[in-house]
Every structure is written in structure tokens, then in C-alpha cells.
Design a protein around this motif. Structure first.
Motif, mmCIF file in Angstrom:
data_model
loop_
_atom_site.group_PDB
_atom_site.id
_atom_site.type_symbol
_atom_site.label_atom_id
_atom_site.label_comp_id
_atom_site.label_asym_id
_atom_site.label_seq_id
_atom_site.Cartn_x
_atom_site.Cartn_y
_atom_site.Cartn_z
ATOM 1 N N LYS A 156 19.816 -0.759 12.572
ATOM 2 C CA LYS A 156 18.462 -0.241 12.394
ATOM 3 C C LYS A 156 17.493 -1.412 12.355
ATOM 4 N N GLY A 157 16.288 -1.191 12.856
ATOM 5 C CA GLY A 157 15.251 -2.196 12.736
ATOM 6 C C GLY A 157 14.656 -2.141 11.343
ATOM 7 N N GLU A 158 14.398 -3.307 10.765
ATOM 8 C CA GLU A 158 13.843 -3.372 9.418
ATOM 9 C C GLU A 158 12.581 -4.208 9.404
ATOM 10 N N VAL A 159 11.520 -3.667 8.832
ATOM 11 C CA VAL A 159 10.284 -4.414 8.660
ATOM 12 C C VAL A 159 10.013 -4.531 7.167
ATOM 13 N N TYR A 160 9.295 -5.578 6.785
ATOM 14 C CA TYR A 160 8.951 -5.734 5.384
ATOM 15 C C TYR A 160 7.995 -4.616 4.962
ATOM 16 N N GLU A 161 7.965 -4.318 3.678
ATOM 17 C CA GLU A 161 7.314 -3.104 3.206
ATOM 18 C C GLU A 161 5.802 -3.082 3.437
ATOM 19 N N ASP A 162 5.173 -4.245 3.571
ATOM 20 C CA ASP A 162 3.725 -4.285 3.752
ATOM 21 C C ASP A 162 3.271 -4.100 5.203
ATOM 22 N N VAL A 163 4.183 -4.230 6.141
ATOM 23 C CA VAL A 163 3.774 -4.363 7.536
ATOM 24 C C VAL A 163 3.105 -3.104 8.078
ATOM 25 N N VAL A 164 3.650 -1.940 7.794
ATOM 26 C CA VAL A 164 3.094 -0.716 8.365
ATOM 27 C C VAL A 164 1.688 -0.436 7.851
ATOM 28 N N PRO A 165 1.453 -0.448 6.527
ATOM 29 C CA PRO A 165 0.081 -0.221 6.072
ATOM 30 C C PRO A 165 -0.899 -1.277 6.562
ATOM 31 N N ALA A 166 -0.441 -2.536 6.690
ATOM 32 C CA ALA A 166 -1.329 -3.599 7.161
ATOM 33 C C ALA A 166 -1.775 -3.336 8.597
ATOM 34 N N ILE A 167 -0.838 -3.040 9.470
ATOM 35 C CA ILE A 167 -1.192 -2.815 10.878
ATOM 36 C C ILE A 167 -2.069 -1.586 11.019
ATOM 37 N N LYS A 168 -1.815 -0.562 10.233
ATOM 38 C CA LYS A 168 -2.651 0.641 10.283
ATOM 39 C C LYS A 168 -4.096 0.306 9.915
ATOM 40 N N GLU A 169 -4.271 -0.564 8.929
ATOM 41 C CA GLU A 169 -5.624 -0.971 8.539
ATOM 42 C C GLU A 169 -6.278 -1.803 9.634
ATOM 43 N N TRP A 170 -5.501 -2.693 10.271
ATOM 44 C CA TRP A 170 -6.049 -3.486 11.367
ATOM 45 C C TRP A 170 -6.527 -2.585 12.499
ATOM 46 N N ARG A 171 -5.745 -1.571 12.799
ATOM 47 C CA ARG A 171 -6.099 -0.682 13.902
ATOM 48 C C ARG A 171 -7.334 0.156 13.556
ATOM 49 N N LYS A 172 -7.462 0.517 12.296
ATOM 50 C CA LYS A 172 -8.674 1.232 11.869
ATOM 51 C C LYS A 172 -9.906 0.358 12.074
ATOM 52 N N ALA A 173 -9.727 -0.947 11.930
ATOM 53 C CA ALA A 173 -10.815 -1.907 12.110
ATOM 54 C C ALA A 173 -10.943 -2.337 13.574
ATOM 55 N N CYS A 174 -10.301 -1.582 14.464
ATOM 56 C CA CYS A 174 -10.382 -1.819 15.920
ATOM 57 C C CYS A 174 -9.736 -3.129 16.355
ATOM 58 N N LYS A 175 -8.752 -3.602 15.594
ATOM 59 C CA LYS A 175 -7.972 -4.761 16.010
ATOM 60 C C LYS A 175 -6.778 -4.284 16.835
ATOM 61 N N LYS A 176 -6.487 -4.968 17.895
ATOM 62 C CA LYS A 176 -5.302 -4.664 18.686
ATOM 63 C C LYS A 176 -4.177 -5.588 18.268
#
Length: 261
Positions: free
Chosen positions: A130-150
């Protein structure tokens, strides 16, 4: 068995890196996934030898071996190892020896990463890893995308392997979080021109890209191309110089609080 995302792992926050329109990171496989390839490559080749995809992998490895012939201990793969008239057992052993030699030197060749990606795909689909990401990564990227960051991934692992890690993650399918993927087909991560090619590919000036990496050689190459860089400190990283530490973070919260521009 799990495959760990590195540069984005354990780093998150409540906003996006200011002053940048593109955020890049990468990943490396962990020890277990490398063992999976090392211990099972010969069995994998036996199972898939007659398949077109496997033969394409072998041909790419053969061409890489030709380029590597001057390197210490290089294992050549003669043309006789391919095709219907090849001695299967001998050919598989030769290809296996080449792969193990590349892995012993921690090579990042496209040929090796492509073959490894195909092995990982089979393991992912079987539910063995299984792929594993650290626990902060998903919420962080979601916030970046809300701020129109690619957000993009650039890794020495093949694009297919990258997508597998995030599609078959312990948190579910995360592919929708990323705007694109790059691997060594665009160039090696320690080469300045690779970052310029990426900028051109996505239609963005280099100064509007923030590259997150835990490898200082990659950081230097990106900086030479005009890309903004932050070194992400990870457990087990090589020791940083005082100057390198001044451009490093241990969490995305540091990056955000600093008002990074």
C-alpha cells in the motif's frame, strides 16, 4: 508492506506556500519495496518473460547496459537475450544480474525504474503493498488547491509507479490531488535542465515554482534553474551544512509561518 511518500510526508498546514503558483515534491520507495524487487525480480521475469511489456523492459535495460559498459562491474545484456531464439534461463539470469547491479549502486535509470514500476503494479493490484503518506499531506494539499496552487510530483520513480502509490494509498485514491507527474524521462533530478523543461512543460516561469526536496544535490540543480527551493529535513537525511539548514524546514507549518516568498 507499504511504500512511503517522502518530500510531502508529515508536512501540512492551514494554507498554501505564498508567492508560488506551482508546488513540486517527490517520493522514494522505502526499504521493503526495494527488497520486494531485489528478492522477486527473477521470479517476476520468469512469470512475464513472453509478454510484450516485459520484453520492452528488457530491451530498455539492454540499451542502458550498453551505455553503462564502462562502469565498474557493469553487467551487459547482449541482444541474444531478446527474441524467440533466446535461451530463456540464461537470458533471465543475465537480466537479473544487471538489475541487481543497478540496485546495488542505487541507480535511478529510466530502464530500472520502469521495470520496478511494473513489479510494484502487480504487488499493488494483489494488495501486497500500500502507498503511505504522512498524516499532514492530504489536508495540506487540499488547502493549497483551494488557494489555486497546482501540485505536481517529480520523482526518479516512473510516472506509473508514482500514480500507483497514490492510487493504492492507505487513505484511498489520492490521484485527484495532483495536477501532473514527471519522472526521469524529463531528465534526472540532479540536472539543472530538467527543471527548466518542467517549467516549460507546465507553462510556468521557474521563479513561480517551489520545489520541496530532501536531497541537497536536487536542491542545487533546481536553484541553478531559477526554481525556488526548500529542503525538507527527514530522519536519516545526510547532514546539512549551516547554509543548507538556513533553507530547510522540518514541517510545513514552518514554511507557512515564515511567509515564504
Amino acid at each position: 508492506m507499504r511504500m512511503r511518500s517522502t518530500d510531502f510526508g508529515r508536512y501540512g498546514g492551514n494554507g498554501a506556500p505564498s508567492g508560488h503558483r506551482r508546488v513540486f515534491g517527490g517520493y522514494r520507495g522505502d526499504h521493503d519495496t526495494h527488497l520486494l524487487c531485489k528478492e522477486n525480480v527473477k521470479e517476476y521475469l520468469h512469470a512475464h518473460w513472453e509478454e510484450k511489456e516485459c520484453q520492452e523492459d528488457v530491451e530498455l535495460l539492454r540499451k542502458q547496459a550498453k551505455d553503462d559498459k564502462e562502469l565498474d562491474g557493469a553487467v551487459l545484456i547482449p541482444e541474444s537475450c531478446s527474441g524467440d531464439n533466446a535461451d530463456k534461463e540464461q537470458a533471465i539470469q543475465t537480466v537479473t544480474n544487471n538489475i541487481l547491479w543497478q540496485m546495488s549502486w542505487d541507480r535511478k535509470t529510466t530502464a530500472l525504474k520502469q521495470l520496478q514500476g511494473h513489479m510494484w503494479r502487480e504487488a499493488y493490484e494483489r494488495g501486497e503493498i500500500k502507498g503511505e503518506v504522512y498524516e499532514d499531506v492530504v489536508p495540506a494539499i487540499k488547502e493549497w488547491r483551494k488557494a489555486c496552487k497546482k501540485v505536481y510530483i517529480y520523482s526518479s520513480g516512473s510516472v506509473e509507479a508514482q500514480k500507483l502509490l497514490f492510487e493504492y494509498s492507505v487513505e484511498g485514491d489520492l490521484l485527484e490531488l495532483f495536477d501532473g507527474h514527471f519522472d526521469t524521462k524529463i531528465g534526472y533530478k540532479v540536472e539543472m535542465e530538467s527543471y527548466r523543461r518542467i517549467a516549460q512543460n507546465i507553462g510556468c516561469s521557474t521563479e513561480n515554482i517551489l520545489f520541496l526536496t530532501d536531497v541537497t544535490k536536487e536542491a542545487r540543480a533546481a536553484e541553478q534553474a531559477g526554481v525556488q527551493v526548500t529542503i525538507v529535513v527527514r530522519p536519516g537525511n545526510a547532514e546539512l551544512t549551516e547554509e543548507e539548514r538556513s533553507h530547510s524546514i522540518t514541517s510545513f507549518s514552518e514554511l507557512l509561518l515564515s511567509g515564504h516568498k
